[in-house]
Design an enzyme around this catalytic site. Structure first.
Site, short mmCIF file in Angstrom:
data_model
loop_
_atom_site.label_atom_id
_atom_site.label_comp_id
_atom_site.label_asym_id
_atom_site.label_seq_id
_atom_site.Cartn_x
_atom_site.Cartn_y
_atom_site.Cartn_z
N LYS A 22 -27.53 -27.62 58.61
CA LYS A 22 -28.28 -28.67 57.91
C LYS A 22 -28.11 -30.03 58.60
CE LYS A 22 -26.62 -30.83 54.05
NZ LYS A 22 -26.57 -32.25 54.05
N ASN A 23 -26.87 -30.40 58.88
CA ASN A 23 -26.66 -31.75 59.39
C ASN A 23 -27.17 -31.93 60.81
OD1 ASN A 23 -25.67 -32.53 56.95
ND2 ASN A 23 -23.51 -32.44 57.52
N ARG A 93 -29.24 -38.37 52.73
CA ARG A 93 -28.42 -39.12 53.67
C ARG A 93 -29.10 -39.20 55.05
NH1 ARG A 93 -25.02 -42.72 52.93
NH2 ARG A 93 -23.82 -43.17 54.78
N CYS A 117 -24.68 -37.57 48.82
CA CYS A 117 -23.62 -37.33 47.84
C CYS A 117 -22.78 -38.58 47.60
CB CYS A 117 -22.71 -36.20 48.33
SG CYS A 117 -23.50 -34.61 48.19
N ARG A 122 -19.58 -45.11 51.83
CA ARG A 122 -20.55 -44.75 52.87
C ARG A 122 -21.37 -45.93 53.42
NH1 ARG A 122 -22.63 -38.68 51.54
NH2 ARG A 122 -22.45 -38.56 53.77
N PRO A 123 -20.67 -46.91 54.03
CA PRO A 123 -21.39 -48.05 54.61
C PRO A 123 -22.17 -47.67 55.88
CG PRO A 123 -19.06 -48.16 55.16
CD PRO A 123 -19.24 -46.97 54.26
N ASP A 125 -22.42 -50.13 58.45
CA ASP A 125 -22.14 -51.26 59.35
C ASP A 125 -22.05 -50.85 60.82
OD1 ASP A 125 -19.75 -49.98 58.17
OD2 ASP A 125 -18.67 -51.26 59.57
N GLN A 126 -21.54 -49.64 61.08
CA GLN A 126 -21.40 -49.22 62.49
C GLN A 126 -22.76 -48.91 63.11
OE1 GLN A 126 -18.38 -49.43 64.12
NE2 GLN A 126 -17.93 -50.39 62.15
N ASP A 305 -16.00 -31.77 54.76
CA ASP A 305 -16.97 -30.98 53.99
C ASP A 305 -16.42 -29.61 53.58
OD1 ASP A 305 -18.71 -33.05 54.17
OD2 ASP A 305 -20.22 -32.03 55.39
N ILE A 327 -11.22 -39.03 55.16
CA ILE A 327 -12.53 -39.53 55.60
C ILE A 327 -13.24 -40.30 54.48
CG2 ILE A 327 -14.75 -38.93 56.68
CD1 ILE A 327 -12.51 -37.95 58.45
N ARG A 397 -29.20 -28.31 47.81
CA ARG A 397 -29.49 -29.20 48.94
C ARG A 397 -28.89 -28.68 50.24
NH1 ARG A 397 -26.99 -34.58 48.05
NH2 ARG A 397 -27.40 -34.50 50.27
C1 UD1 Z 1 -21.86 -36.88 57.88
C2 UD1 Z 1 -22.31 -35.65 57.13
C3 UD1 Z 1 -21.36 -35.35 55.97
C4 UD1 Z 1 -19.92 -35.29 56.45
C5 UD1 Z 1 -19.57 -36.52 57.27
C6 UD1 Z 1 -18.18 -36.42 57.92
C7 UD1 Z 1 -24.72 -35.73 57.39
C8 UD1 Z 1 -26.04 -35.98 56.76
N1 UD1 Z 1 -23.64 -35.90 56.62
O1 UD1 Z 1 -21.95 -37.97 56.95
O2 UD1 Z 1 -21.76 -34.12 55.40
O3 UD1 Z 1 -19.08 -35.26 55.32
O4 UD1 Z 1 -20.52 -36.70 58.33
O5 UD1 Z 1 -18.11 -35.29 58.72
O6 UD1 Z 1 -24.62 -35.37 58.56
N2 UD1 Z 1 -18.30 -45.23 58.10
C9 UD1 Z 1 -18.22 -46.62 58.16
N3 UD1 Z 1 -19.29 -47.31 58.64
C10 UD1 Z 1 -20.42 -46.70 59.08
C11 UD1 Z 1 -20.49 -45.29 59.04
C12 UD1 Z 1 -19.42 -44.59 58.55
O7 UD1 Z 1 -17.21 -47.20 57.76
O8 UD1 Z 1 -21.35 -47.40 59.51
C13 UD1 Z 1 -17.15 -44.46 57.59
C14 UD1 Z 1 -17.49 -43.68 56.32
O9 UD1 Z 1 -17.33 -44.45 55.16
C15 UD1 Z 1 -16.49 -42.55 56.39
C16 UD1 Z 1 -16.37 -42.28 57.90
O10 UD1 Z 1 -16.84 -43.46 58.54
O11 UD1 Z 1 -15.24 -42.95 55.91
C17 UD1 Z 1 -17.13 -41.09 58.40
O12 UD1 Z 1 -18.49 -41.18 57.98
P1 UD1 Z 1 -19.68 -40.52 58.80
O13 UD1 Z 1 -19.12 -39.61 59.84
O14 UD1 Z 1 -20.60 -41.61 59.23
O15 UD1 Z 1 -20.38 -39.67 57.70
P2 UD1 Z 1 -21.91 -39.45 57.47
O16 UD1 Z 1 -22.63 -39.52 58.78
O17 UD1 Z 1 -22.36 -40.30 56.35
#
Ligand code: UD1
Length: 430
Positions: A22-23, A93, A117, A122-123, A125-126, A305, A327, A397
């Protein structure tokens, strides 16, 4: 209200086939609009999140053809808008990948902030930091991510946190940028590599995906391709845990065993037997489980996950297990539901302290999110008596044909729409 009714207590036995990831599919479908030629993608899972993505691609004007249940053709030459703010797109997402894809192709994107979810803050900013490094203006306005650039220029981007979403989004945005882009501290998840492989098959030049540093040399345009998505690591892992928790014997087919190593090694540690083949894994759980410690980490560490699913298995292990979630800060909401069916688990901050119990006992529980929902179903399969799991739309989903696949392994599970259907299920299963 649709619910799953599960009569647990019997081991799962047999073979099950895993679908496409899925991802990976979410990133690949967004990437597909970047070519002005037709791309054909196979092994696309048939899930509600994917339908939302495909509808969004149609809404932007691109050509979308469903060739069969798992194959789709997309042609991005007719995209007529870079704004995407439908109600449906707000619920998933993966919508944020359209920002990278639209910005990368048209230097412009306005996409609703992502849903998905509720497992932490889930910011994004990066993502924004990376888009800005490529020369774009990138902001949040009117609940949308809004980006625009005169042109995108390759850059050196150091991610402050390892983020799957930001890594994929920045690959998308930089693939047609001028010059070289380096993404440092990149995520190494199998789906990051799959999106990179897909883009490369369209003529992109991405090197190093699967390592900490991804190097992208911008190309002028992307072309037609034919691509097959990798198997879903988390669906496979969930069936591994279901085999384990029910003391079963299941051959999980169409997987990449390498992607499952962190899960296999934990199952071995607690006393399961694991047999690895070229593209399948067999899990046999004949002995009582030993306790262990688990900490979720970016790949190749233990996936966040899979955290709820392993907690379900450890809830039935002898002794005290500790599971640390590193995470997402809000990923133990399901523990209260597990306690309702007899688990003995205490959550302190980002740690779950699990005192193993001999058995779970069926009750009525609610799925709080996708993976926790799947874990609660696994718990129901291991429990004595009937467990009823509500809010199953979360589970739908991310798991295609979940009840059907479980039934093929001998599980007694059905979707029930109302109290009468539930009563009938109870009578049938005894
Ligand atoms: C993706 C997956 C999700 C999985 C996660 C971690 C999808 C659609 N979802 O979510 O199923 O649980 O990877 O393997 O592929 N973070 C920041 N700033 C940012 C982005 C992320 O601080 O701009 C933090 C998040 O809060 C979190 C960590 O980085 O603590 C990892 O998040 P991220 O890998 O980005 O998760 P997703 O891509 O949202």
């Amino acid at each position: 209200m649709r619910q799953y009714a599960v009569r647990g207590g019997s081991p799962l036995v047999g073979e099950v086939e895993i679908g496409g990831a899925k991802n990976a599919a979410l990133g690949i479908l967004a990437a597909a609009i970047m070519a002005d030629e037709t791309v054909e993608i196979e092994n696309v899972p048939d899930l509600s999140d994917i339908t939302v993505m495909l509808d969004a691609i149609k809404a932007m004007g691109a050509y979308v053809e469903k060739v069969d249940r798992h194959t789709v053709r997309i042609n991005g030459s007719t995209v007529h808008t870079t704004t995407l703010d439908t109600e449906a797109i707000k619920t998933i997402r993966g919508s944020y990948y359209f920002v990278g894809a639209l910005l990368g192709k048209y230097n412009n994107a306005k996409v609703s902030l992502p849903g998905g979810c509720s497992i932490g803050s889930r910011p994004v900013d990066q993502h924004l930091k990376g888009f800005r490094a490529l020369g774009a203006k990138a902001d949040i306005a009117e609940a949308c991510i809004v980006c625009e650039a005169e042109k995108l220029i390759g850059s050196h981007i150091f991610l402050d946190v390892v983020s799957v979403g930001a890594t994929i989004n920045l690959m998308l945005a930089s693939v047609m940028a001028e010059g070289q882009t380096y993404i440092e501290n990149a995520a190494k998840e199998p789906h990051v590599v799959d999106v990179a492989n897909f883009l490369n098959s369209m003529g992109a030049s991405i090197k190093g995906a699967g390592t900490d540093v991804i190097r992208i040399r911008g190309v002028e345009k992307l072309h037609a391709t034919h691509y097959t998505i990798i198997p879903d690591q988390i669906e496979a892992g969930t069936f591994m845990m279901a085999a384990a928790a029910t003391k079963g014997d299941v051959l999980i087919k169409n997987v990449i065993p390498k992607h499952l190593e962190s899960i296999s090694s934990k199952l071995l540690e607690i006393g399961c037997e694991i047999e690895e083949f070229d593209d399948s894994v067999r899990v046999v759980a004949a002995k009582p489980f030993r306790h262990t410690q688990v900490k979720t980490l970016p790949y190749p560490g233990f996936p966040t996950d899979m955290q709820p699913q392993i907690v379900v298995a450890l809830g039935l292990a002898e002794g005290t297990s500790i599971v640390t979630e590193s995470i997402f800060e809000n990923r133990f909401k399901y523990v209260d539901e597990l306690v309702r069916i007899g688990a003995n688990i205490r959550v302190e901050g980002n740690t779950a302290i699990i005192e193993g119990v001999k058995k779970y006992t069926g009750s009525k529980i609610m799925a709080p999110d996708l993976r926790a929902g799947a874990a609660l179903i696994v718990a129901g399969l291991a429990a004595e008596g009937v467990t009823v799991i509500g809010d199953i739309h979360y589970v739908e989903r991310g798991y295609e044909d979940f009840p059907e696949k479980l039934r093929s392994l001998g599980a007694q599970i059905e979707v029930v729409e109302n109290e009468l259907e539930l009563q009938k299920f109870r009578l049938r299963v005894g």
